[in-house]
Design a protein around this motif. Sequence first.
Motif, short mmCIF file in Angstrom:
data_model
loop_
_atom_site.label_atom_id
_atom_site.label_comp_id
_atom_site.label_asym_id
_atom_site.label_seq_id
_atom_site.Cartn_x
_atom_site.Cartn_y
_atom_site.Cartn_z
N ASN A 1 -17.94 7.44 -10.39
CA ASN A 1 -17.16 6.55 -11.10
C ASN A 1 -16.94 5.19 -9.96
O ASN A 1 -16.09 5.43 -9.21
N LEU A 2 -17.63 4.04 -10.22
CA LEU A 2 -17.44 3.07 -9.32
C LEU A 2 -16.31 2.53 -9.26
O LEU A 2 -15.64 2.24 -7.95
N GLN A 3 -15.73 2.44 -10.35
CA GLN A 3 -14.24 1.58 -10.32
C GLN A 3 -13.16 2.52 -9.64
O GLN A 3 -12.38 1.95 -8.80
N ALA A 4 -13.48 3.93 -9.87
CA ALA A 4 -12.51 4.78 -9.16
C ALA A 4 -12.68 4.70 -7.62
O ALA A 4 -11.65 4.41 -6.86
N TRP A 5 -13.95 4.49 -7.05
CA TRP A 5 -14.29 4.28 -5.82
C TRP A 5 -13.72 3.10 -5.16
O TRP A 5 -13.27 3.23 -4.21
N LEU A 6 -13.59 1.98 -5.87
CA LEU A 6 -13.34 0.94 -5.55
C LEU A 6 -11.80 0.70 -5.44
O LEU A 6 -11.07 0.13 -4.57
N PHE A 7 -11.15 1.37 -6.39
CA PHE A 7 -9.49 1.57 -6.54
C PHE A 7 -9.11 2.30 -5.32
O PHE A 7 -8.23 1.94 -4.63
N THR A 8 -9.82 3.40 -5.08
CA THR A 8 -9.48 4.09 -3.77
C THR A 8 -9.46 3.27 -2.40
O THR A 8 -8.62 3.08 -1.46
N ILE A 9 -10.63 2.45 -2.44
CA ILE A 9 -11.09 1.65 -1.23
C ILE A 9 -9.57 0.61 -1.16
O ILE A 9 -9.03 0.50 0.02
N LEU A 10 -9.23 -0.04 -2.40
CA LEU A 10 -8.24 -0.97 -2.37
C LEU A 10 -6.76 -0.39 -2.00
O LEU A 10 -6.18 -0.82 -1.29
N ARG A 11 -6.48 0.86 -2.57
CA ARG A 11 -5.25 1.31 -2.24
C ARG A 11 -5.14 1.68 -0.78
O ARG A 11 -4.18 1.58 -0.19
N ASN A 12 -6.26 2.37 -0.27
CA ASN A 12 -6.00 2.74 1.20
C ASN A 12 -5.91 1.61 1.96
O ASN A 12 -5.46 1.49 3.11
N THR A 13 -6.80 0.29 1.59
CA THR A 13 -6.48 -0.72 2.52
C THR A 13 -5.33 -1.20 2.36
O THR A 13 -4.78 -1.63 3.31
N TYR A 14 -4.49 -1.33 1.30
CA TYR A 14 -3.33 -1.51 1.12
C TYR A 14 -2.33 -0.98 2.03
O TYR A 14 -1.58 -1.49 2.65
N TYR A 15 -2.37 0.54 1.94
CA TYR A 15 -1.47 1.40 2.56
C TYR A 15 -1.75 1.07 4.04
O TYR A 15 -0.65 1.18 4.96
N SER A 16 -2.92 0.93 4.49
CA SER A 16 -2.97 0.93 6.05
C SER A 16 -2.36 -0.60 6.42
O SER A 16 -2.10 -0.53 7.45
N SER A 17 -2.60 -1.54 5.63
CA SER A 17 -2.10 -2.96 6.22
C SER A 17 -0.46 -2.85 5.99
O SER A 17 0.12 -3.39 6.92
N LEU A 18 -0.04 -1.77 5.09
CA LEU A 18 1.51 -1.84 5.19
C LEU A 18 1.83 -1.21 6.46
O LEU A 18 2.99 -1.49 6.97
N ARG A 19 1.10 -0.11 6.74
CA ARG A 19 1.54 0.66 7.88
C ARG A 19 1.60 -0.26 9.00
O ARG A 19 2.43 0.15 10.09
N LYS A 20 0.33 -1.06 9.34
CA LYS A 20 0.22 -1.94 10.39
C LYS A 20 1.67 -3.01 10.33
O LYS A 20 2.13 -2.98 11.54
N SER A 21 1.82 -3.60 9.21
CA SER A 21 3.03 -4.49 9.42
C SER A 21 4.31 -3.99 9.34
O SER A 21 5.12 -4.66 9.69
N ARG A 22 4.26 -2.78 8.82
CA ARG A 22 5.67 -2.20 8.57
C ARG A 22 6.68 -2.96 8.14
O ARG A 22 7.62 -3.27 9.05
N ARG A 23 6.96 -3.52 7.07
CA ARG A 23 7.73 -4.42 6.50
C ARG A 23 9.16 -4.22 7.25
O ARG A 23 9.55 -3.05 7.16
N GLU A 24 9.68 -5.21 7.68
CA GLU A 24 11.04 -5.24 8.38
C GLU A 24 12.36 -4.84 7.10
O GLU A 24 13.12 -5.67 7.11
N VAL A 25 12.06 -3.78 6.40
CA VAL A 25 13.08 -3.64 5.50
C VAL A 25 13.40 -2.31 5.49
O VAL A 25 12.61 -1.30 5.29
#
Lengths: 60, 191
Positions: free
Chosen positions: B59-83
């Motif tokens: 499933n290509l869509q599932a693969w793309l969604f996986t990349i997107l959510r992993n990218t999102y969470y790793s960017s969140l971890r990096k920036s660790r919003r000050e909340v």
Amino acid sequence: MRNQGSKPEQDGQVDQIKAQIEENLKRVYQSALVEEVPDRFKLLLQQLKDKEALRDEVQR
Amino acid sequence: MNLAVAADIDPRDQLVEHLRPLRAFAISLTRNVTAADDLVQETILKAWAGIDKFQRGSNLQAWLFTILRNTYYSSLRKSRREVADPDGVHAATLSVKPDHDGRMAFTDFLRAFDALSDEHREVLILVGASGFTTDEAAAMMGVAAGTVKSRASRARKRLAHLLGLAEGEGMFSGIDAVTDAVIGRAAAAME
């Protein structure tokens, strides 16, 4: 005083609220899904493809 | 024969067909179009570069969604919003009561949805709204199916709380006891 009785019309309302939450969740995704995708993404894919084609040509 | 043909198709040529759902997922997850578009762009670049890791025929869509959510969470971890509020930026209860005709307004629902944690928004969108199965969502999120179910259940309950549909929050004092009991049981039924 909280009415803990389980009247049929209340069950109906509970189901209605649950159904509305599910319906609204679908709507969150669907309303994003109908948005037109900006051209920049199709352009980006085309650029990546062109770059690849050029590289293949150079390697040949 | 058909299989051979399918295997010959470069999945990179199919990426364009998945832009719309990918962006819808990004918007639903980030609730911010600018952030969503940055995320989609990064996902495209990663997918293009890492296309060899895609298992053809899956499933290509599932693969793309996986990349997107992993990218999102790793960017969140990096920036660790000050909340200092892990449960969401706007954790305050919103007190939304269904209209007299019993319908909750979509704008009110969106406010509550926005106040959920990223993980809760993710699971509700993947399982409830975008139509993936629990197993597919589990694979994308990298957790067990049971975790997806319990997380989805907690997310629904949290959403009900934010909508003011929870029991014992005292949001409805002054409102008739029947309404109070109904919304309380609605929240309880989400568990």
